[in-house]
Design a protein around this motif. Structure first.
Motif, PDB file in Angstrom:
ATOM      1  N   GLU A  98      -7.977   0.782  -3.071  1.00 15.43           N
ATOM      2  CA  GLU A  98      -6.768   0.657  -2.742  1.00 15.43           C
ATOM      3  C   GLU A  98      -5.865  -0.500  -3.485  1.00 15.43           C
ATOM      4  N   GLU A  99      -4.434  -0.127  -3.635  1.00 20.33           N
ATOM      5  CA  GLU A  99      -3.566  -1.059  -4.096  1.00 20.33           C
ATOM      6  C   GLU A  99      -3.380  -1.963  -3.072  1.00 20.33           C
ATOM      7  N   LYS A 100      -2.770  -3.071  -3.406  1.00 24.33           N
ATOM      8  CA  LYS A 100      -2.441  -4.195  -2.490  1.00 24.33           C
ATOM      9  C   LYS A 100      -0.998  -4.535  -2.597  1.00 24.33           C
ATOM     10  N   TYR A 101       0.045  -3.940  -1.937  1.00 23.04           N
ATOM     11  CA  TYR A 101       1.422  -4.468  -2.151  1.00 23.04           C
ATOM     12  C   TYR A 101       1.896  -5.291  -1.075  1.00 23.04           C
ATOM     13  N   SER A 102       2.831  -6.227  -1.660  1.00 22.35           N
ATOM     14  CA  SER A 102       3.519  -7.018  -0.805  1.00 22.35           C
ATOM     15  C   SER A 102       4.990  -7.297  -1.300  1.00 22.35           C
ATOM     16  N   GLY A 103       5.876  -6.923  -0.296  1.00 23.94           N
ATOM     17  CA  GLY A 103       7.255  -7.021  -0.835  1.00 23.94           C
ATOM     18  C   GLY A 103       8.047  -6.144   0.189  1.00 23.94           C
ATOM     19  N   GLU A 104       9.101  -5.892  -0.476  1.00 22.60           N
ATOM     20  CA  GLU A 104      10.434  -5.099   0.269  1.00 22.60           C
ATOM     21  C   GLU A 104       9.984  -3.552   0.167  1.00 22.60           C
ATOM     22  N   ARG A 105      10.403  -3.061   1.166  1.00 16.48           N
ATOM     23  CA  ARG A 105      10.441  -1.743   1.304  1.00 16.48           C
ATOM     24  C   ARG A 105      11.453  -0.911   2.120  1.00 16.48           C
ATOM     25  N   HIS A 163      10.572  -0.662  -2.480  1.00 17.58           N
ATOM     26  CA  HIS A 163      11.958  -0.796  -2.980  1.00 17.58           C
ATOM     27  C   HIS A 163      12.336  -2.008  -2.901  1.00 17.58           C
ATOM     28  N   GLY A 164      13.020  -2.451  -4.002  1.00 18.38           N
ATOM     29  CA  GLY A 164      13.528  -3.793  -3.972  1.00 18.38           C
ATOM     30  C   GLY A 164      12.544  -4.737  -4.849  1.00 18.38           C
ATOM     31  N   GLN A 165      12.185  -6.027  -4.354  1.00 16.05           N
ATOM     32  CA  GLN A 165      11.197  -7.033  -5.160  1.00 16.05           C
ATOM     33  C   GLN A 165       9.932  -6.837  -4.748  1.00 16.05           C
ATOM     34  N   GLY A 166       8.866  -6.779  -5.320  1.00 13.87           N
ATOM     35  CA  GLY A 166       7.565  -6.739  -4.611  1.00 13.87           C
ATOM     36  C   GLY A 166       6.629  -6.921  -5.828  1.00 13.87           C
ATOM     37  N   THR A 167       5.224  -7.152  -5.242  1.00 13.45           N
ATOM     38  CA  THR A 167       3.824  -7.264  -6.335  1.00 13.45           C
ATOM     39  C   THR A 167       2.861  -6.348  -5.693  1.00 13.45           C
ATOM     40  N   CYS A 168       2.260  -5.704  -6.611  1.00 13.75           N
ATOM     41  CA  CYS A 168       1.065  -4.979  -6.348  1.00 13.75           C
ATOM     42  C   CYS A 168      -0.077  -5.319  -7.207  1.00 13.75           C
ATOM     43  N   VAL A 169      -0.997  -5.405  -6.774  1.00 14.11           N
ATOM     44  CA  VAL A 169      -2.271  -5.553  -7.416  1.00 14.11           C
ATOM     45  C   VAL A 169      -3.123  -4.240  -7.314  1.00 14.11           C
ATOM     46  N   TYR A 170      -3.529  -3.849  -8.529  1.00 16.73           N
ATOM     47  CA  TYR A 170      -4.246  -2.601  -8.757  1.00 16.73           C
ATOM     48  C   TYR A 170      -5.751  -2.832  -8.723  1.00 16.73           C
ATOM     49  N   PRO A 171      -6.553  -1.614  -8.110  1.00 12.92           N
ATOM     50  CA  PRO A 171      -8.081  -1.685  -7.959  1.00 12.92           C
ATOM     51  C   PRO A 171      -8.678  -2.038  -9.317  1.00 12.92           C
ATOM     52  N   GLY A 228      -7.689  -4.389 -11.358  1.00  7.92           N
ATOM     53  CA  GLY A 228      -7.451  -5.827 -11.596  1.00  7.92           C
ATOM     54  C   GLY A 228      -6.152  -5.851 -12.268  1.00  7.92           C
ATOM     55  N   GLY A 229      -5.534  -5.102 -12.597  1.00  2.53           N
ATOM     56  CA  GLY A 229      -4.213  -5.141 -13.221  1.00  2.53           C
ATOM     57  C   GLY A 229      -3.095  -5.573 -11.884  1.00  2.53           C
ATOM     58  N   LYS A 230      -1.929  -6.281 -12.494  1.00  2.00           N
ATOM     59  CA  LYS A 230      -1.106  -6.617 -11.381  1.00  2.00           C
ATOM     60  C   LYS A 230       0.348  -6.569 -11.795  1.00  2.00           C
ATOM     61  N   TYR A 231       1.393  -5.993 -11.187  1.00  2.00           N
ATOM     62  CA  TYR A 231       2.807  -5.906 -11.264  1.00  2.00           C
ATOM     63  C   TYR A 231       3.550  -6.500 -10.415  1.00  2.00           C
ATOM     64  N   SER A 232       4.477  -7.402 -11.026  1.00  2.00           N
ATOM     65  CA  SER A 232       5.352  -7.933 -10.100  1.00  2.00           C
ATOM     66  C   SER A 232       6.576  -7.803 -10.699  1.00  2.00           C
ATOM     67  N   GLY A 233       7.575  -7.245  -9.562  1.00  2.00           N
ATOM     68  CA  GLY A 233       8.926  -6.892 -10.125  1.00  2.00           C
ATOM     69  C   GLY A 233       9.781  -6.065  -9.309  1.00  2.00           C
ATOM     70  N   GLN A 234      10.623  -5.347  -9.821  1.00  2.00           N
ATOM     71  CA  GLN A 234      11.534  -4.525  -9.032  1.00  2.00           C
ATOM     72  C   GLN A 234      10.871  -3.103  -8.973  1.00  2.00           C
ATOM     73  N   TRP A 235      10.997  -2.535  -7.826  1.00  2.00           N
ATOM     74  CA  TRP A 235      10.608  -1.067  -7.151  1.00  2.00           C
ATOM     75  C   TRP A 235      11.868  -0.113  -7.006  1.00  2.00           C
ATOM     76  N   ARG A 236      11.794   1.130  -7.156  1.00  2.00           N
ATOM     77  CA  ARG A 236      12.846   1.974  -6.466  1.00  2.00           C
ATOM     78  C   ARG A 236      12.175   3.274  -6.040  1.00  2.00           C
ATOM     79  N   ALA A 237      12.155   3.537  -4.990  1.00  3.20           N
ATOM     80  CA  ALA A 237      11.936   4.700  -4.318  1.00  3.20           C
ATOM     81  C   ALA A 237      10.289   4.798  -4.774  1.00  3.20           C
ATOM     82  N   GLY A 238       9.303   3.853  -4.560  1.00  2.83           N
ATOM     83  CA  GLY A 238       8.080   3.835  -4.520  1.00  2.83           C
ATOM     84  C   GLY A 238       7.467   3.720  -6.003  1.00  2.83           C
TER      85      GLY A 238
END
Length: 86
Positions: A21-28, A34-42, A44-54
């Motif tokens: 499971e991915e763990k996402y926290s941020g705007e939807r 969609h907007g600003q958010g952070t996702c931690v991937y299974p 161990g990688g992590k992305y923090s930044g802007q999202w658009r349409a998923g």
């Protein structure tokens, strides 16, 4: 007297995280990232930044499981830097 016993129906909440499971926290928007958010991937990688349409889209930083890092522009879920696409 009977105190409304619930024996036999006890439920336990497991606190183990699902490793797939991915763990996402941020705007939807409309249920999608969609907007600003952070996702931690299974992995161990992590992305923090802007999202658009998923999808990762706009400016963001990805930290890869091997410790590598990319900060820059993303388009339709991919970094614009060819040697570090996820």
């Amino acid at each position: 007297g009977d105190k409304n016993s619930i024996s036999g129906q006890r439920q336990t909440m497991e606190e183990q995280m699902d490793p797939t499971e991915e763990k996402y926290s941020g705007e939807r928007l409309d249920g999608k990232r969609h907007g600003q958010g952070t996702c931690v991937y299974p992995d161990g990688g992590k992305y923090s930044g802007q999202w658009r349409a998923g999808k990762r889209h706009g400016h963001g930083t990805c930290i890869y499981p091997d410790g590598g890092r990319y900060t820059g522009e993303w388009k339709n879920d991919f970094s614009t830097r060819a040697d570090r696409m996820r």
